[in-house]
Design an enzyme around this catalytic site. Structure first.
Site, short mmCIF file in Angstrom:
data_model
loop_
_atom_site.label_atom_id
_atom_site.label_comp_id
_atom_site.label_asym_id
_atom_site.label_seq_id
_atom_site.Cartn_x
_atom_site.Cartn_y
_atom_site.Cartn_z
N LYS A 155 -7.30 167.54 28.69
CA LYS A 155 -7.96 167.39 27.38
C LYS A 155 -9.23 166.56 27.58
CE LYS A 155 -6.78 166.35 22.56
NZ LYS A 155 -7.38 167.54 21.96
N1 PMP Z 1 -5.51 173.34 22.04
C1 PMP Z 1 -6.60 172.59 21.93
C2 PMP Z 1 -7.89 173.07 22.50
C3 PMP Z 1 -6.53 171.35 21.26
O1 PMP Z 1 -7.62 170.59 21.13
C4 PMP Z 1 -5.31 170.94 20.70
C5 PMP Z 1 -5.22 169.63 19.96
N2 PMP Z 1 -4.96 168.57 20.82
C6 PMP Z 1 -4.18 171.76 20.86
C7 PMP Z 1 -4.32 172.96 21.54
C8 PMP Z 1 -2.84 171.36 20.33
O2 PMP Z 1 -2.32 170.31 21.11
P1 PMP Z 1 -1.33 169.24 20.51
O3 PMP Z 1 -0.23 169.99 19.87
O4 PMP Z 1 -0.89 168.46 21.70
O5 PMP Z 1 -2.10 168.43 19.54
#
Ligand code: PMP
Length: 302
Positions: free
Chosen positions: A155
């Site tokens: 991320k």
């Molecule tokens: N994909 C992307 C590109 C994101 O930015 C997010 C948000 N963090 C998610 C998926 C979903 O991840 P999470 O459930 O861990 O928030």
């Protein structure tokens, strides 16, 4: 949406919100050299509880490791700092938590390896991400970034320039959000959400090899679905399969579980929230608020 609170945690200190600043020459601002998280806290059993805090902080440090950003804090220390920050900010309603670690040198070279990094945590009250329930989305003409260039599994701040391209096109064309395809033309994910389809009562979601972020909400849905004896399959999904699904929804810590009602102006089924999505939305709402004893281990009490 403007966000604000009293304090921000920066490199081990609690500083006033207005003093949590970095210089405009900070490397991360120019080159996207940072990693971050998005976490939520909810009112829970008479207090506030953070959902899957340890898992988010673990992912933060794993993302940092890809870019070899050094962090002098452990997952446990970052979790404790978050809980203390929520207390100091006297937050008692639904809140968002944004930890960010970034290359902090004032420099014009790219050598983050021999540089310094900073880490900050912000928290502020936040209710829903989308203003409406049930989205009309498009498939973006932009492709999702790929493991061979900027790995979506981490991320990283710079990854979001890809999401921004998709988001601004969607917005300019009157859609609520966009779905990106991977380099092979298969469904990847939303701009900040993972995606699921429902087919004959079973969930299908793109696998980790489809250029997705391994979402924590995605994982939550997979665990809960399995506990509810709803089948889950991780595999490649084609664009037409999306249009032909019984139900489609996004998942994300910020977005939560968000039904998708149409894609590229094709109505999904009857254009209403389907029964499997409704069931998952309902149980997710309860789980994050500490109302499902089976999943209380996912909540850190403030
Ligand atoms: N994909 C992307 C590109 C994101 O930015 C997010 C948000 N963090 C998610 C998926 C979903 O991840 P999470 O459930 O861990 O928030």
């Amino acid at each position: 949406m403007t966000v604000q609170a009293d304090y921000v945690w920066m490199d081990g200190n609690f500083v006033k919100w207005q003093d949590a600043k970095v210089h405009v020459m900070t490397r991360a601002l120019h080159y996207g050299a940072g990693v971050f998280e998005g976490i939520r806290a909810y009112p829970s059993n008479g207090g506030l509880g953070v959902f899957r805090l340890q898992d988010h902080m673990t992912r933060l440090l794993k993302s940092a490791n890809v870019y070899r950003l050094k962090c002098r804090f452990t997952v446990d220390e970052l979790c404790s700092a978050t809980l203390e920050l929520l207390r100091r900010n006297k937050i008692d309603s639904s809140a968002y938590i944004r930890p960010i670690m970034f290359s902090s040198d004032l420099a014009v070279n790219l050598d983050t390896l021999n540089g310094s990094s900073s880490i900050a945590i912000c928290t502020f009250p936040m209710e829903r991400l989308f203003e409406k329930s049930g989205l009309n989305v498009c498939v973006s003409s932009w492709r999702r970034i790929d493991d061979s260039s900027t790995p979506p599994l981490a991320k990283a701040c710079g990854n979001y320039i890809n999401s921004i391209l998709a988001k601004i096109d969607a917005s300019a064309n009157g859609f609520d959000d966009a779905i990106l395809l991977d380099r092979n033309g298969m469904v990847s994910e939303g701009t900040g959400e993972n995606i699921f389809i429902v087919k004959s009562g079973k969930l299908v979601t793109p696998s980790l090899t489809c250029s997705i972020l391994p979402g924590i909400t995605r994982d939550t849905v997979m665990v809960v679905a399995s506990d509810l004896r709803i089948g889950v399959e991780e595999r490649a999904i084609s664009r037409a399969e999306l249009y032909m699904s019984d139900e489609v929804f996004f998942t994300g810590s910020a977005a939560e579980i968000e039904p998708i009602l149409s894609i590229d102006k094709r109505t999904i089924s009857d254009g209403k929230v389907g029964p499997t999505t409704a069931k998952l939305v309902d149980i997710y709402r309860k789980i994050v608020r500490g109302k499902e004893p089976r999943y209380l281990h996912w909540i850190s009490k403030v």
